[in-house]
Design a protein around this motif. Structure first.
Motif, PDB file in Angstrom:
ATOM      1  N   TYR A 101      -1.018   8.290  -5.074  1.00  0.00           N
ATOM      2  CA  TYR A 101      -1.559   6.939  -4.931  1.00  0.00           C
ATOM      3  C   TYR A 101      -3.044   6.930  -5.300  1.00  0.00           C
ATOM      4  N   THR A 102      -3.749   8.016  -4.960  1.00  0.00           N
ATOM      5  CA  THR A 102      -5.172   8.115  -5.275  1.00  0.00           C
ATOM      6  C   THR A 102      -5.443   9.454  -5.953  1.00  0.00           C
ATOM      7  N   ALA A 103      -6.568   9.526  -6.655  1.00  0.00           N
ATOM      8  CA  ALA A 103      -6.935  10.766  -7.340  1.00  0.00           C
ATOM      9  C   ALA A 103      -7.203  11.899  -6.360  1.00  0.00           C
ATOM     10  N   LEU A 431     -11.074   0.801  -2.977  1.00  0.00           N
ATOM     11  CA  LEU A 431     -11.668   1.173  -1.682  1.00  0.00           C
ATOM     12  C   LEU A 431     -10.630   1.117  -0.566  1.00  0.00           C
ATOM     13  N   ALA A 432      -9.785   0.081  -0.621  1.00  0.00           N
ATOM     14  CA  ALA A 432      -8.737  -0.057   0.401  1.00  0.00           C
ATOM     15  C   ALA A 432      -7.704   1.057   0.290  1.00  0.00           C
ATOM     16  N   SER A 433      -7.265   1.371  -0.937  1.00  0.00           N
ATOM     17  CA  SER A 433      -6.234   2.402  -1.100  1.00  0.00           C
ATOM     18  C   SER A 433      -6.764   3.774  -0.704  1.00  0.00           C
ATOM     19  N   THR A 434      -8.026   4.057  -1.034  1.00  0.00           N
ATOM     20  CA  THR A 434      -8.615   5.346  -0.644  1.00  0.00           C
ATOM     21  C   THR A 434      -8.775   5.437   0.868  1.00  0.00           C
ATOM     22  N   SER A 435      -9.227   4.353   1.477  1.00  0.00           N
ATOM     23  CA  SER A 435      -9.375   4.341   2.933  1.00  0.00           C
ATOM     24  C   SER A 435      -8.029   4.549   3.624  1.00  0.00           C
ATOM     25  N   TYR A 440      -6.964   7.095   6.609  1.00  0.00           N
ATOM     26  CA  TYR A 440      -6.169   6.549   7.711  1.00  0.00           C
ATOM     27  C   TYR A 440      -4.786   7.199   7.799  1.00  0.00           C
ATOM     28  N   LYS A 441      -4.029   7.152   6.719  1.00  0.00           N
ATOM     29  CA  LYS A 441      -2.660   7.672   6.747  1.00  0.00           C
ATOM     30  C   LYS A 441      -2.637   9.189   6.912  1.00  0.00           C
ATOM     31  N   ARG A 442      -3.615   9.882   6.335  1.00  0.00           N
ATOM     32  CA  ARG A 442      -3.631  11.342   6.376  1.00  0.00           C
ATOM     33  C   ARG A 442      -4.164  11.893   7.696  1.00  0.00           C
ATOM     34  N   HIS A 452       3.559  -1.346   8.366  1.00  0.00           N
ATOM     35  CA  HIS A 452       2.273  -1.075   9.015  1.00  0.00           C
ATOM     36  C   HIS A 452       1.213  -0.701   7.977  1.00  0.00           C
ATOM     37  N   TYR A 453       1.566   0.196   7.045  1.00  0.00           N
ATOM     38  CA  TYR A 453       0.593   0.623   6.040  1.00  0.00           C
ATOM     39  C   TYR A 453       0.240  -0.510   5.077  1.00  0.00           C
ATOM     40  N   LEU A 454       1.201  -1.377   4.783  1.00  0.00           N
ATOM     41  CA  LEU A 454       0.914  -2.538   3.943  1.00  0.00           C
ATOM     42  C   LEU A 454      -0.111  -3.445   4.619  1.00  0.00           C
TER      43      LEU A 454
END
Length: 562
Positions: A101-103, A431-435, A440-442, A452-454
């Motif tokens: 999802y992110t780099a 910024l949201a996807s990285t956060s 948060y998720k990790r 919830h994650y959405l």
């Protein structure tokens, strides 16, 4: 502004906002919100990547940069095509195969969690601040035109972007950017045509180009090597290469644009499309700035382009001094007029002697004009010590407001707003996807539901949007917006790139070594920027190479102890 201009401006902004919300309504899962369900074709990826980089600062500040400094800023982009090829070969296959999802997810599998978090935090700091600048840039316009409170303008623009980004996520960003790019480039090309047509009848387009060249504004290439020179071939190819490798290869605001691609082939085509078209696009924008400069050789320019700051002086006891400075500026321009006409006549008659004589006289009057402008800036600083005295960001918008025909004013304002919305939307989404994914998720809540994650992703989008609006209130302290964004990126990008380069190519270096190497490298880059005059583009290769050097050193020392 006329009713037509307001209709064009508001109609364009509202249409794109509503269209983005309508086309992407009902995102029900995190895959769709963050990656658009991997549906994007290469042309959408290419336009989205270009639109993300082409913020309002590009269209607001770049023409002013060319007005003051000529076209040498184009050299900044010379490393871009090379960077695109390297990213297509090295970065894209790994990201695509791992389906990240992110780099920064990749960094944990190669190193460890703390290295992933460090890279993510460096990105969040840099991009969070940059998002504020991209909101602030067009806010200058409305506050200048309408006298609105600039903080209120920041809020209105920020909220519009938050609305459709929260609604549709990555797909909303990509879909709206196609319309925004059409408005942006169409509007700027029309502006270029109009500014040439506004020149006096006796000045042809070739004459205008030669006038610009004789006055030193077509300085496209500079092969001289100078560490302190921000823009030359060597800093562009070397520093620019490292900057663009980091920006397009490790900055989530760009990585997210092509992670939504339908296939690896579509992603690579989209990136190469961007690499081929970006330099011509910047050439056009810079050239328009040069033509505005030529136009102001035949029409008297303001002594200072930031009208609001100048008007504040007239409300004080310093008003009489400002009047005298404006009168002096007018007198210098009147004397200068006959020499610019002599230059055109010399060009048309191919009289080398007349050209040299006219240039000599013009250089003298230009120095006098610059001295008067500096005195005006000093006077403004006396009245308001916190005032922004460098006025290049106001050059193009002043020209638009004073000389463009009805309808075009609204369109060109729409260009700047669309550019701000496109880049800000990408930044908030990233910024949201990285956060969410990297922090948060990790590390906060593993194993949550997709719903919830959405919801948390939308929450982080709103939070970062609010922070960007807050940061925008601080951007008025910066001299030149386009340089501010590139300087900010250069301070952080080299270190982030260094981590990824080590991950891809230096298997000997392990997690602890690269982590501490990155910490030391970032500290040294900040020190170099603060304490030296080195051109900011060089900070990119310096940061990257420092990570590699210290990574090897720390790994060697660690291995020697074992």
């Amino acid at each position: 502004m006329s009713i037509l201009d307001w209709s064009v401006l508001l109609g364009t902004i509202l249409f794109i906002t509503v269209y983005g919300i309508w086309r992407t309504r009902g995102a029900q899962n995190i895959e769709g919100f963050l990656k658009g369900n991997n549906r994007e074709k290469w042309w959408t990826i290419g336009l989205s990547v270009m639109a993300t980089q082409a913020s309002a600062i590009t269209f607001l500040s770049t023409p002013g940069q060319a007005y003051e400094d000529g076209m040498r800023f184009l050299q900044f982009y010379f490393g871009l095509p090379i960077a695109m090829v390297i990213i297509c070969i090295s970065f894209v296959p790994i990201f695509y195969r791992l389906k990240v999802y992110t780099a920064y997810e990749f960094l944990e599998s190669r190193f460890d969690l703390k290295t992933r978090i460090l890279a993510a935090l460096l990105f969040l700091i840099q991009r969070g601040l940059a998002a504020g600048i991209t909101i602030y840039a067009p806010s200058i316009i409305l506050s200048t035109i309408l006298g609105w409170n600039i903080n209120l303008t920041n809020v209105v623009l920020g909220v519009l972007v938050i609305l459709y980004t929260v609604s549709g996520g990555t797909r909303a960003v990509s879909i709206t950017q196609k319309q925004q790019m059409a408005v942006m480039m169409g509007g700027m090309i029309m502006a270029g045509i109009i500014v040439v047509n506004l020149l006096p009848p006796y000045v042809s387009f070739p004459d205008a180009i030669q006038v610009a060249g004789e006055m030193g504004k077509l300085n496209l290439i500079n092969f001289s090597f100078d560490w302190n020179d921000r823009y030359n071939v060597w800093s562009g190819i070397t520093g620019g290469l490292f900057l663009f490798m980091s920006y397009f290869g490790t900055d989530q605001s760009q990585v997210a644009r092509y992670l939504s691609g339908k296939s690896m082939g579509e992603i690579r085509l989209g990136l190469l499309f961007n690499g081929l078209l970006k330099i011509p696009m910047q050439f056009i924008i810079l050239f328009i700035g040069v033509m505005v400069f030529v136009f102001y050789q035949f029409v008297q320019p303001p002594v200072y382009f930031n009208k609001l700051e100048k008007e504040k002086v007239y409300e004080t006891a310093y008003a009489e001094r400002m009047v005298k400075l404006e009168q002096t500026h007018h007198a210098i321009y009147k004397q200068k007029t006959k020499h610019i006409k002599a230059l055109v006549k010399g060009i048309q008659s191919e009289d080398a002697g007349a050209i040299v004589n006219a240039k000599t006289n013009l250089n003298g009057f230009n120095k006098q004009e610059k001295e008067v402008r500096n005195q005006v800036k000093d006077l403004i600083k006396e009245v308001n010590p916190k005032a922004e005295t460098r006025d290049t960001d106001y050059v193009f918008i002043t020209f638009v407001m004073q000389h463009m025909p009805v309808g075009m004013i609204g369109l060109l304002l729409a260009v700047i707003f669309c550019a701000s919305m496109s880049s800000t939307a990408s930044e908030l989404n990233a910024l949201a996807s990285t956060s969410l994914i990297d922090l948060y998720k990790r590390s906060v809540k593993e194993g949550g539901s997709d719903k919830h994650y959405l919801n948390m992703s939308k929450f982080f989008t709103v939070v970062w949007g609010c922070l960007a609006i807050l940061f925008a209130t601080l951007a008025s302290q910066l001299d030149n917006l386009i340089q501010a964004v590139n300087i900010l990126g250069s301070i952080f990008y080299g270190t982030i790139l260094g981590i990824f380069v080590v991950a891809f190519y230096f298997k000997y270096i392990k997690a602890n070594a690269v982590f501490w190497a990155a910490v030391v490298a970032e500290t040294l880059v900040i020190f170099i920027y603060i304490r030296t005059e080195i051109g900011f583009l060089w900070l990119n290769p310096i940061g990257c190479l420092l990570v590699i050097f210290f990574g090897y050193l720390f790994q060697f020392l660690r291995s020697a102890k074992q």
